[in-house]
Design a protein around this motif. Structure first.
Motif, mmCIF file in Angstrom:
data_model
loop_
_atom_site.group_PDB
_atom_site.id
_atom_site.type_symbol
_atom_site.label_atom_id
_atom_site.label_comp_id
_atom_site.label_asym_id
_atom_site.label_seq_id
_atom_site.Cartn_x
_atom_site.Cartn_y
_atom_site.Cartn_z
ATOM 1 N N GLY A 139 12.420 -5.564 -3.352
ATOM 2 C CA GLY A 139 13.121 -5.926 -2.737
ATOM 3 C C GLY A 139 13.525 -4.914 -2.486
ATOM 4 N N VAL A 140 13.005 -3.734 -2.513
ATOM 5 C CA VAL A 140 13.785 -3.176 -1.776
ATOM 6 C C VAL A 140 13.350 -1.603 -0.289
ATOM 7 N N THR A 141 13.672 -1.532 0.836
ATOM 8 C CA THR A 141 13.519 -0.911 1.897
ATOM 9 C C THR A 141 13.307 0.502 1.957
ATOM 10 N N ARG A 142 12.608 0.519 2.159
ATOM 11 C CA ARG A 142 12.394 2.710 2.277
ATOM 12 C C ARG A 142 11.571 3.139 3.633
ATOM 13 N N GLU A 143 12.014 4.116 3.651
ATOM 14 C CA GLU A 143 11.816 4.985 4.572
ATOM 15 C C GLU A 143 10.159 5.590 4.105
ATOM 16 N N PHE A 144 9.259 5.492 5.350
ATOM 17 C CA PHE A 144 8.044 6.264 4.769
ATOM 18 C C PHE A 144 8.021 7.946 4.780
ATOM 19 N N GLY A 145 6.974 7.674 3.076
ATOM 20 C CA GLY A 145 6.850 9.535 2.915
ATOM 21 C C GLY A 145 7.832 9.260 1.532
ATOM 22 N N GLU A 146 9.029 7.901 1.462
ATOM 23 C CA GLU A 146 10.092 7.647 0.412
ATOM 24 C C GLU A 146 9.207 6.439 -1.065
ATOM 25 N N ARG A 147 8.515 7.142 -2.249
ATOM 26 C CA ARG A 147 8.128 6.199 -2.923
ATOM 27 C C ARG A 147 9.409 5.545 -3.970
ATOM 28 N N SER A 148 9.037 4.361 -4.768
ATOM 29 C CA SER A 148 9.751 3.901 -4.883
ATOM 30 C C SER A 148 9.732 4.520 -6.578
ATOM 31 N N GLU A 149 10.715 4.241 -7.218
ATOM 32 C CA GLU A 149 10.814 4.589 -8.496
ATOM 33 C C GLU A 149 9.734 4.675 -9.299
ATOM 34 N N GLY A 150 9.145 5.415 -10.600
ATOM 35 C CA GLY A 150 8.319 5.149 -11.479
ATOM 36 C C GLY A 150 6.936 5.529 -10.753
ATOM 37 N N GLU A 151 7.348 5.370 -9.387
ATOM 38 C CA GLU A 151 5.286 6.556 -8.830
ATOM 39 C C GLU A 151 5.300 7.326 -9.608
ATOM 40 N N PRO B 95 0.804 -0.665 -0.071
ATOM 41 C CA PRO B 95 -0.009 0.134 0.080
ATOM 42 C C PRO B 95 0.611 1.037 -0.199
ATOM 43 N N ALA B 96 1.831 0.800 0.286
ATOM 44 C CA ALA B 96 2.909 2.124 0.330
ATOM 45 C C ALA B 96 3.371 2.999 -1.042
ATOM 46 N N GLU B 97 3.685 1.911 -1.926
ATOM 47 C CA GLU B 97 3.590 2.061 -3.292
ATOM 48 C C GLU B 97 2.404 2.919 -3.759
ATOM 49 N N HIS B 98 1.578 3.306 -3.254
ATOM 50 C CA HIS B 98 0.165 4.005 -3.780
ATOM 51 C C HIS B 98 -0.885 5.023 -2.770
ATOM 52 N N TRP B 99 -0.486 4.512 -1.283
ATOM 53 C CA TRP B 99 -0.945 5.907 -0.982
ATOM 54 C C TRP B 99 -0.042 6.540 0.288
ATOM 55 N N ASP B 100 -0.061 7.507 1.092
ATOM 56 C CA ASP B 100 0.028 7.435 2.107
ATOM 57 C C ASP B 100 -0.163 6.813 3.160
ATOM 58 N N CYS B 101 0.195 6.471 4.233
ATOM 59 C CA CYS B 101 0.148 5.006 4.737
ATOM 60 C C CYS B 101 0.830 5.596 6.146
ATOM 61 N N ALA B 102 -0.078 4.711 7.436
ATOM 62 C CA ALA B 102 0.314 4.533 8.986
ATOM 63 C C ALA B 102 0.692 3.123 8.781
ATOM 64 N N SER B 103 2.072 3.338 10.182
ATOM 65 C CA SER B 103 2.474 1.317 10.535
ATOM 66 C C SER B 103 3.042 2.180 11.338
ATOM 67 N N HIS B 104 2.873 0.290 12.508
ATOM 68 C CA HIS B 104 3.939 0.887 13.867
ATOM 69 C C HIS B 104 4.984 1.284 13.258
ATOM 70 N N GLU B 105 6.037 0.634 12.206
ATOM 71 C CA GLU B 105 7.028 0.483 11.363
ATOM 72 C C GLU B 105 7.448 1.726 10.978
ATOM 73 N N GLU B 106 9.301 2.356 10.967
ATOM 74 C CA GLU B 106 9.555 3.338 10.521
ATOM 75 C C GLU B 106 9.692 2.250 9.153
ATOM 76 N N HIS B 107 9.909 2.397 8.045
ATOM 77 C CA HIS B 107 10.074 1.377 6.453
ATOM 78 C C HIS B 107 9.637 0.959 6.379
ATOM 79 N N TRP B 108 9.550 0.376 4.641
ATOM 80 C CA TRP B 108 8.543 -0.521 4.501
ATOM 81 C C TRP B 108 9.318 -1.244 3.240
ATOM 82 N N LEU B 109 8.832 -2.380 3.236
ATOM 83 C CA LEU B 109 9.298 -3.437 1.780
ATOM 84 C C LEU B 109 8.757 -2.933 0.529
ATOM 85 N N GLY B 110 9.215 -2.858 -0.807
ATOM 86 C CA GLY B 110 8.576 -2.815 -1.996
ATOM 87 C C GLY B 110 8.611 -4.536 -2.874
ATOM 88 N N LEU B 111 8.020 -4.276 -3.506
ATOM 89 C CA LEU B 111 7.482 -5.533 -4.364
ATOM 90 C C LEU B 111 8.916 -5.698 -5.119
#
Length: 241
Positions: A229-241, A211-227
């Motif tokens: 395979g790259v781990t990013r901080e919340f607020g950082e989107r993957s390339e091409g978005e 979901p972090a690739e599509h919306w501003d999200c809430a989470s208990h964690e500080e990082h998200w793992l993209g499809l």
């Protein structure tokens, strides 16, 4: 910080809903670490809606998805002896045919290949599965919960695939035989559901979703793992978005 206002129900576990480009609806279970959008039905409201939909919607068949059980590209967990109900995905039913005939296994529908539920994985069944090479994957299965699966009532179901070290992708676990369209629901429900809309995705074709690739999200964690395979901080989107 994303972790400050995550609206969990009674623990870290929560849930949310989304609507795809065709108007079909999916339910997402966060576990302890999954991210969820800040729009639509989330948290307590999502759990309340779950009860309403189970009560009001007709039932349909469930198709179990073997792909949405582990992270993309990872092998299935090794099977071991288990004294509780287990869902087995198979390339053919030969190794469990005798169990089906004896009532020790029940064939269920799968999105691909074959699937059965067994009350327990005995040493003898384990040997047959290992020797045959027919085992594709497996997962826990709780028979008493089947009527509470939202897929039984027309919704796609996804579950978070990572432990509580990162907000990872969700995997599609159950597919409804007859999906419910959002416009079949009551006006106030469908208005709120459509806030979390995925205009470029179809749940019928989507085994994994972050979901972090599509919306501003809430989470208990500080990082998200993209499809990817790259781990990013919340607020950082993957390339091409």
């Amino acid at each position: 910080m994303p972790r400050e206002d995550f609206p969990a129900a009674h623990s870290m576990d929560s849930a949310w809903f989304a609507v795809d480009r065709d108007g079909f609806v999916a339910y997402f279970y966060t576990g302890e670490a999954g991210a969820m959008p800040r729009v639509g039905y989330t948290g307590e409201e999502a759990f309340e809606l779950q009860g309403i939909l189970i009560r009001d919607l007709p039932t349909t068949d469930i198709l179990y998805d073997p792909r949405g059980r582990v992270l993309p590209g990872q092998p299935s967990m090794p099977l071991d002896l288990r004294d509780y109900s287990t869902l087995l995905f198979l390339s053919h039913l030969g190794p469990v045919q005798s169990d089906i005939e004896a009532g020790r296994a029940t064939a269920v529908r799968a999105t691909e290949g074959y699937a059965v539920t067994v009350r327990r994985v005995t040493a003898e069944l384990f040997r047959r599965l290992t020797d045959s090479g027919a085992l594709v994957g497996w997962d826990y299965h709780f028979d008493e919960s089947e009527n509470s699966f939202l897929a039984r009532h027309g919704l796609y179901e996804y579950g978070h695939l990572c432990e509580n070290w990162v907000s990872g992708p969700y995997g599609r676990k159950r597919v409804p035989g007859v999906p419910v369209h959002v416009d079949q629901l009551k006006p106030n429900i469908r208005t709120n559901l459509k806030q979390a809309h995925l205009p470029n995705l179809r749940f019928a074709d989507t085994n994994y979703l972050q979901p972090a690739e599509h919306w501003d999200c809430a989470s208990h964690e500080e990082h998200w793992l993209g499809l990817d395979g790259v781990t990013r901080e919340f607020g950082e989107r993957s390339e091409g978005e």
